[in-house]
Structure formats: C-alpha cells, structure tokens
Design a protein around this motif. Structure first.
Motif, PDB file in Angstrom:
ATOM      1  N   ARG A   1       2.975  -9.686  -3.086  1.00  0.00           N
ATOM      2  CA  ARG A   1       2.873  -9.508  -4.548  1.00  0.00           C
ATOM      3  C   ARG A   1       4.069 -10.180  -5.214  1.00  0.00           C
ATOM      4  NH1 ARG A   1       2.145  -3.350  -6.308  1.00  0.00           N
ATOM      5  NH2 ARG A   1       1.414  -2.608  -4.328  1.00  0.00           N
ATOM      6  N   GLU A   2       3.865 -10.596  -6.440  1.00  0.00           N
ATOM      7  CA  GLU A   2       4.934 -11.193  -7.219  1.00  0.00           C
ATOM      8  C   GLU A   2       6.095 -10.207  -7.367  1.00  0.00           C
ATOM      9  OE1 GLU A   2       3.499 -14.044 -10.709  1.00  0.00           O
ATOM     10  OE2 GLU A   2       4.141 -12.097 -11.416  1.00  0.00           O
ATOM     11  N   PRO A   3       7.256 -10.517  -6.810  1.00  0.00           N
ATOM     12  CA  PRO A   3       8.394  -9.616  -7.004  1.00  0.00           C
ATOM     13  C   PRO A   3       8.818  -9.612  -8.475  1.00  0.00           C
ATOM     14  CG  PRO A   3       8.796 -11.128  -5.178  1.00  0.00           C
ATOM     15  CD  PRO A   3       7.586 -11.613  -5.913  1.00  0.00           C
ATOM     16  N   ARG A   4       9.166  -8.440  -8.981  1.00  0.00           N
ATOM     17  CA  ARG A   4       9.611  -8.320 -10.368  1.00  0.00           C
ATOM     18  C   ARG A   4      10.629  -7.207 -10.503  1.00  0.00           C
ATOM     19  NH1 ARG A   4       5.673  -8.545 -14.118  1.00  0.00           N
ATOM     20  NH2 ARG A   4       4.437  -9.823 -12.741  1.00  0.00           N
TER      21      ARG A   4
ATOM     22  N   GLY B   1       0.793  -1.222   0.000  1.00  0.00           N
ATOM     23  CA  GLY B   1       0.000   0.000   0.000  1.00  0.00           C
ATOM     24  C   GLY B   1       0.823   1.268   0.000  1.00  0.00           C
ATOM     25  N   SER B   2       2.143   1.137   0.111  1.00  0.00           N
ATOM     26  CA  SER B   2       3.013   2.320   0.098  1.00  0.00           C
ATOM     27  C   SER B   2       3.080   2.927  -1.293  1.00  0.00           C
ATOM     28  CB  SER B   2       4.432   1.952   0.528  1.00  0.00           C
ATOM     29  OG  SER B   2       4.457   1.536   1.855  1.00  0.00           O
ATOM     30  N   MET B   3       3.305   4.226  -1.338  1.00  0.00           N
ATOM     31  CA  MET B   3       3.514   4.899  -2.618  1.00  0.00           C
ATOM     32  C   MET B   3       4.964   4.688  -3.040  1.00  0.00           C
ATOM     33  SD  MET B   3       1.364   8.403  -2.062  1.00  0.00           S
ATOM     34  CE  MET B   3       2.027   9.113  -3.542  1.00  0.00           C
ATOM     35  N   VAL B   4       5.164   4.389  -4.314  1.00  0.00           N
ATOM     36  CA  VAL B   4       6.507   4.214  -4.865  1.00  0.00           C
ATOM     37  C   VAL B   4       6.591   4.961  -6.188  1.00  0.00           C
ATOM     38  CG1 VAL B   4       6.930   1.978  -3.758  1.00  0.00           C
ATOM     39  CG2 VAL B   4       5.870   2.047  -6.014  1.00  0.00           C
ATOM     40  N   THR B   5       7.811   5.242  -6.620  1.00  0.00           N
ATOM     41  CA  THR B   5       7.992   5.910  -7.907  1.00  0.00           C
ATOM     42  C   THR B   5       7.603   4.954  -9.027  1.00  0.00           C
ATOM     43  OG1 THR B   5      10.282   5.202  -8.062  1.00  0.00           O
ATOM     44  CG2 THR B   5       9.868   7.345  -7.030  1.00  0.00           C
ATOM     45  N   MET B   6       7.230   5.509 -10.154  1.00  0.00           N
ATOM     46  CA  MET B   6       6.802   4.685 -11.288  1.00  0.00           C
ATOM     47  C   MET B   6       7.912   4.485 -12.310  1.00  0.00           C
ATOM     48  SD  MET B   6       3.822   3.768 -10.460  1.00  0.00           S
ATOM     49  CE  MET B   6       3.301   3.002 -11.973  1.00  0.00           C
ATOM     50  N   ASP B   7       9.129   4.960 -12.012  1.00  0.00           N
ATOM     51  CA  ASP B   7      10.234   4.772 -12.948  1.00  0.00           C
ATOM     52  C   ASP B   7      10.601   3.287 -13.042  1.00  0.00           C
ATOM     53  OD1 ASP B   7      11.244   4.927 -10.258  1.00  0.00           O
ATOM     54  OD2 ASP B   7      13.264   5.045 -11.104  1.00  0.00           O
ATOM     55  N   PHE B   8      11.125   2.887 -14.184  1.00  0.00           N
ATOM     56  CA  PHE B   8      11.534   1.507 -14.398  1.00  0.00           C
ATOM     57  C   PHE B   8      13.038   1.414 -14.218  1.00  0.00           C
ATOM     58  CE2 PHE B   8      12.933  -2.133 -16.847  1.00  0.00           C
ATOM     59  CZ  PHE B   8      12.045  -3.109 -16.414  1.00  0.00           C
ATOM     60  N   ASN B   9      13.472   0.490 -13.358  1.00  0.00           N
ATOM     61  CA  ASN B   9      14.893   0.298 -13.090  1.00  0.00           C
ATOM     62  C   ASN B   9      15.176  -1.202 -13.120  1.00  0.00           C
ATOM     63  OD1 ASN B   9      17.444  -0.032 -12.023  1.00  0.00           O
ATOM     64  ND2 ASN B   9      17.162   1.499 -10.421  1.00  0.00           N
ATOM     65  N   GLU B  10      15.854  -1.645 -14.151  1.00  0.00           N
ATOM     66  CA  GLU B  10      16.160  -3.063 -14.365  1.00  0.00           C
ATOM     67  C   GLU B  10      17.006  -3.648 -13.226  1.00  0.00           C
ATOM     68  OE1 GLU B  10      15.823  -6.543 -16.635  1.00  0.00           O
ATOM     69  OE2 GLU B  10      14.876  -4.636 -17.041  1.00  0.00           O
ATOM     70  N   GLN B  11      17.664  -2.801 -12.464  1.00  0.00           N
ATOM     71  CA  GLN B  11      18.533  -3.261 -11.380  1.00  0.00           C
ATOM     72  C   GLN B  11      17.863  -3.175 -10.007  1.00  0.00           C
ATOM     73  OE1 GLN B  11      21.504  -4.785 -11.955  1.00  0.00           O
ATOM     74  NE2 GLN B  11      20.796  -4.605 -14.053  1.00  0.00           N
ATOM     75  N   ARG B  12      16.519  -3.135  -9.988  1.00  0.00           N
ATOM     76  CA  ARG B  12      15.782  -3.043  -8.729  1.00  0.00           C
ATOM     77  C   ARG B  12      14.637  -4.048  -8.705  1.00  0.00           C
ATOM     78  NH1 ARG B  12      13.233   2.364  -8.599  1.00  0.00           N
ATOM     79  NH2 ARG B  12      11.789   1.392 -10.044  1.00  0.00           N
TER      80      ARG B  12
END
Length: 65
Positions: free
Chosen positions: A60-63, A37-48
């Motif tokens: 939730r399924e980690p990805r 339920g926390s707010m997170v940034t919507m940027d895509f980072n392949e190393q995160r």
C-alpha cells in the motif's frame, strides 16, 4: 513548501529499503512495518508512517498518519 506525506514510489519495494528511504528524508518520523490485513489504531500521528507489507514487500502507498 509542505512536507511530503505520501510515497507511492515505494509500493513493491522491500520493506527495509522503503523504511531506509523514508528515514533518509525524514529522520524524525517513526516507520512501522505492519503485515497487510493487520488491525491498527485509527488515530492520526503526523510523525508516523506505516508500511503495510506482504511477503516482505510494500503493498500500500505509505503515508504519514
């Protein structure tokens, strides 16, 4: 072969156990534990990978991203 990007088998596991498994496979990836339920940034980072947790367990399924 493409690098793994999703870990459905970690849903229901303890957050620290899930973090250790991802790091064992990909030590270069930053694994962040985030309360569900926390707010997170919507940027895509392949190393995160974000682990969304409730009561200490992955919900939730980690990805990558």
């Amino acid at each position: 072969m493409e690098a793994k990007s999703v870990w459905p088998e970690l849903v229901g596991k303890l957050a620290e156990e899930a973090r250790e498994q991802i790091r064992a496979e990909f030590p270069e990836i930053a694994v962040h534990v985030v309360p569900e339920g926390s707010m997170v940034t919507m940027d895509f980072n392949e190393q995160r990978v974000r682990l969304f947790v409730k009561d200490g367990k992955v919900v939730r399924e980690p990805r990558r991203g």
